[in-house]
Design a protein around this motif. Structure first.
Motif, PDB file in Angstrom:
ATOM      1  N   LEU A  68       0.785  -1.298   0.131  1.00 52.51           N
ATOM      2  CA  LEU A  68      -0.034  -0.005  -0.022  1.00 52.51           C
ATOM      3  C   LEU A  68       0.945   1.223  -0.191  1.00 52.51           C
ATOM      4  N   SER A  69       0.436   2.403  -0.529  1.00 52.15           N
ATOM      5  CA  SER A  69       1.207   3.674  -0.760  1.00 52.15           C
ATOM      6  C   SER A  69       0.936   4.670   0.495  1.00 52.15           C
ATOM      7  N   SER A  70       0.172   4.032   1.427  1.00 54.39           N
ATOM      8  CA  SER A  70      -0.090   4.753   2.694  1.00 54.39           C
ATOM      9  C   SER A  70      -0.142   3.885   3.959  1.00 54.39           C
ATOM     10  N   PRO A  71       0.298   4.527   4.918  1.00 58.17           N
ATOM     11  CA  PRO A  71       0.383   3.731   6.371  1.00 58.17           C
ATOM     12  C   PRO A  71      -0.787   2.886   6.435  1.00 58.17           C
ATOM     13  N   PRO A  72      -0.763   1.535   6.678  1.00 52.82           N
ATOM     14  CA  PRO A  72       0.460   1.005   7.506  1.00 52.82           C
ATOM     15  C   PRO A  72       1.474   0.237   6.333  1.00 52.82           C
ATOM     16  N   CYS A  73       0.981   0.820   4.725  1.00 51.10           N
ATOM     17  CA  CYS A  73       2.110   0.398   3.812  1.00 51.10           C
ATOM     18  C   CYS A  73       2.192  -1.335   3.560  1.00 51.10           C
ATOM     19  N   THR A  74       1.021  -1.839   3.858  1.00 55.83           N
ATOM     20  CA  THR A  74       0.868  -3.477   4.028  1.00 55.83           C
ATOM     21  C   THR A  74       1.221  -3.980   2.641  1.00 55.83           C
ATOM     22  N   GLN A  75       2.160  -4.947   2.682  1.00 51.63           N
ATOM     23  CA  GLN A  75       2.746  -5.759   1.533  1.00 51.63           C
ATOM     24  C   GLN A  75       1.484  -6.441   0.924  1.00 51.63           C
ATOM     25  N   GLY A  76       1.724  -7.147  -0.122  1.00 48.57           N
ATOM     26  CA  GLY A  76       0.763  -7.944  -0.952  1.00 48.57           C
ATOM     27  C   GLY A  76       0.026  -7.519  -1.854  1.00 48.57           C
ATOM     28  N   VAL A  77       0.352  -6.505  -2.293  1.00 46.60           N
ATOM     29  CA  VAL A  77      -0.612  -5.597  -3.173  1.00 46.60           C
ATOM     30  C   VAL A  77       0.137  -5.808  -4.583  1.00 46.60           C
ATOM     31  N   GLN A  78      -1.008  -6.238  -5.627  1.00 45.95           N
ATOM     32  CA  GLN A  78      -0.842  -6.401  -6.886  1.00 45.95           C
ATOM     33  C   GLN A  78      -0.829  -5.034  -7.792  1.00 45.95           C
ATOM     34  N   TRP A  79      -0.034  -4.416  -8.090  1.00 47.75           N
ATOM     35  CA  TRP A  79      -0.128  -3.272  -8.791  1.00 47.75           C
ATOM     36  C   TRP A  79      -0.101  -3.254 -10.219  1.00 47.75           C
ATOM     37  N   ILE A  80      -0.952  -2.578 -10.804  1.00 43.70           N
ATOM     38  CA  ILE A  80      -1.140  -2.740 -12.387  1.00 43.70           C
ATOM     39  C   ILE A  80      -1.088  -1.160 -12.765  1.00 43.70           C
ATOM     40  N   LEU A  81      -0.203  -1.206 -13.842  1.00 41.97           N
ATOM     41  CA  LEU A  81       0.139   0.065 -14.206  1.00 41.97           C
ATOM     42  C   LEU A  81      -0.448   0.059 -15.923  1.00 41.97           C
ATOM     43  N   LEU A  82      -1.252   0.863 -16.044  1.00 47.87           N
ATOM     44  CA  LEU A  82      -1.976   0.814 -17.313  1.00 47.87           C
ATOM     45  C   LEU A  82      -1.275   1.763 -18.310  1.00 47.87           C
ATOM     46  N   ARG A  83      -0.726   1.546 -19.592  1.00 48.40           N
ATOM     47  CA  ARG A  83      -0.167   2.012 -20.564  1.00 48.40           C
ATOM     48  C   ARG A  83      -0.663   3.490 -21.220  1.00 48.40           C
ATOM     49  N   ASN A  84      -2.079   3.162 -21.288  1.00 51.02           N
ATOM     50  CA  ASN A  84      -2.718   4.296 -22.018  1.00 51.02           C
ATOM     51  C   ASN A  84      -3.340   5.203 -20.625  1.00 51.02           C
ATOM     52  N   PRO A  85      -3.354   6.195 -20.621  1.00 52.54           N
ATOM     53  CA  PRO A  85      -3.642   6.860 -19.498  1.00 52.54           C
ATOM     54  C   PRO A  85      -5.215   7.276 -19.543  1.00 52.54           C
ATOM     55  N   ILE A  86      -5.710   7.736 -18.209  1.00 52.29           N
ATOM     56  CA  ILE A  86      -6.961   7.956 -18.146  1.00 52.29           C
ATOM     57  C   ILE A  86      -7.117   9.421 -17.839  1.00 52.29           C
ATOM     58  N   PHE A  87      -7.513  10.430 -18.525  1.00 50.13           N
ATOM     59  CA  PHE A  87      -7.440  11.766 -18.312  1.00 50.13           C
ATOM     60  C   PHE A  87      -8.493  12.248 -17.521  1.00 50.13           C
ATOM     61  N   ILE A  88      -8.355  13.151 -16.629  1.00 51.37           N
ATOM     62  CA  ILE A  88      -9.454  14.010 -15.947  1.00 51.37           C
ATOM     63  C   ILE A  88      -9.094  15.298 -16.088  1.00 51.37           C
ATOM     64  N   TYR A  89     -10.145  16.237 -15.996  1.00 51.13           N
ATOM     65  CA  TYR A  89     -10.246  17.620 -15.737  1.00 51.13           C
ATOM     66  C   TYR A  89      -9.315  18.047 -14.580  1.00 51.13           C
ATOM     67  N   GLY A  90      -8.767  19.149 -14.679  1.00 50.50           N
ATOM     68  CA  GLY A  90      -7.986  19.615 -13.604  1.00 50.50           C
ATOM     69  C   GLY A  90      -8.584  19.980 -12.487  1.00 50.50           C
ATOM     70  N   GLU A  91      -9.824  20.388 -12.536  1.00 47.80           N
ATOM     71  CA  GLU A  91     -10.857  20.968 -11.540  1.00 47.80           C
ATOM     72  C   GLU A  91     -11.204  19.640 -10.888  1.00 47.80           C
ATOM     73  N   ASP A  92     -11.412  18.549 -11.575  1.00 52.32           N
ATOM     74  CA  ASP A  92     -11.743  17.261 -10.832  1.00 52.32           C
ATOM     75  C   ASP A  92     -10.807  16.766 -10.018  1.00 52.32           C
ATOM     76  N   TRP A  93      -9.458  16.595 -10.531  1.00 56.53           N
ATOM     77  CA  TRP A  93      -8.145  16.260  -9.775  1.00 56.53           C
ATOM     78  C   TRP A  93      -8.132  17.016  -8.614  1.00 56.53           C
ATOM     79  N   THR A  94      -8.406  18.309  -8.640  1.00 55.18           N
ATOM     80  CA  THR A  94      -8.345  19.346  -7.611  1.00 55.18           C
ATOM     81  C   THR A  94      -9.221  18.875  -6.385  1.00 55.18           C
ATOM     82  N   ALA A  95     -10.553  18.745  -6.637  1.00 57.25           N
ATOM     83  CA  ALA A  95     -11.685  18.241  -5.989  1.00 57.25           C
ATOM     84  C   ALA A  95     -11.322  17.075  -5.013  1.00 57.25           C
TER      85      ALA A  95
END
Length: 121
Positions: A68-95
């Motif tokens: 996990l990327s936040s405490p307690p940072c528990t191990q055993g997570v399968q991370w999947i990195l998508l090659r194609n981005p999923i875009f969002i508007y800046g105001e949505d990201w800010t919210a």
């Protein structure tokens, strides 16, 4: 990026933020079919991609075991990195950022963990 817009599931999440309270009373309805479609396919209009060279995310990703990327940072997570981005508007990201804050930790070394990929070298 400008012009991409936010997927419907992001709009639904952002529109629910003002209704959030300390009590888990509200349920945010999400169209999981649309969410899965957006994530598994990705955005075509990115960095010069054309329909002839576009590969959907379900065939175009990398994966590794981590934690996990936040405490307690528990191990055993399968991370999947998508090659194609999923875009969002800046105001949505800010919210979303105002709600969640910084929920990550610095990049960690691989320490011998394999990274698998569906991307041809």
């Amino acid at each position: 990026e400008a012009g991409q817009g936010s997927p419907q599931f992001v709009h639904e999440l952002v529109s629910a933020i003002p209704r959030l309270s300390g009590a888990p009373a509200d349920v945010v309805p999400l169209d999981f079919a649309a969410l899965a479609q957006t994530i598994m396919i990705g955005s075509l209009s990115h960095r010069g991609a054309t329909s002839s060279d576009f590969v959907p995310n379900f065939k175009n990703y990398m994966a590794y075991q981590g934690s996990l990327s936040s405490p307690p940072c528990t191990q055993g997570v399968q991370w999947i990195l998508l090659r194609n981005p999923i875009f969002i508007y800046g105001e949505d990201w800010t919210a979303l950022h105002k709600l969640m804050g910084y929920n990550f930790r610095p990049v960690q070394p691989l320490n011998g963990r394999p990274v698998t990929t569906t991307v041809a070298a």
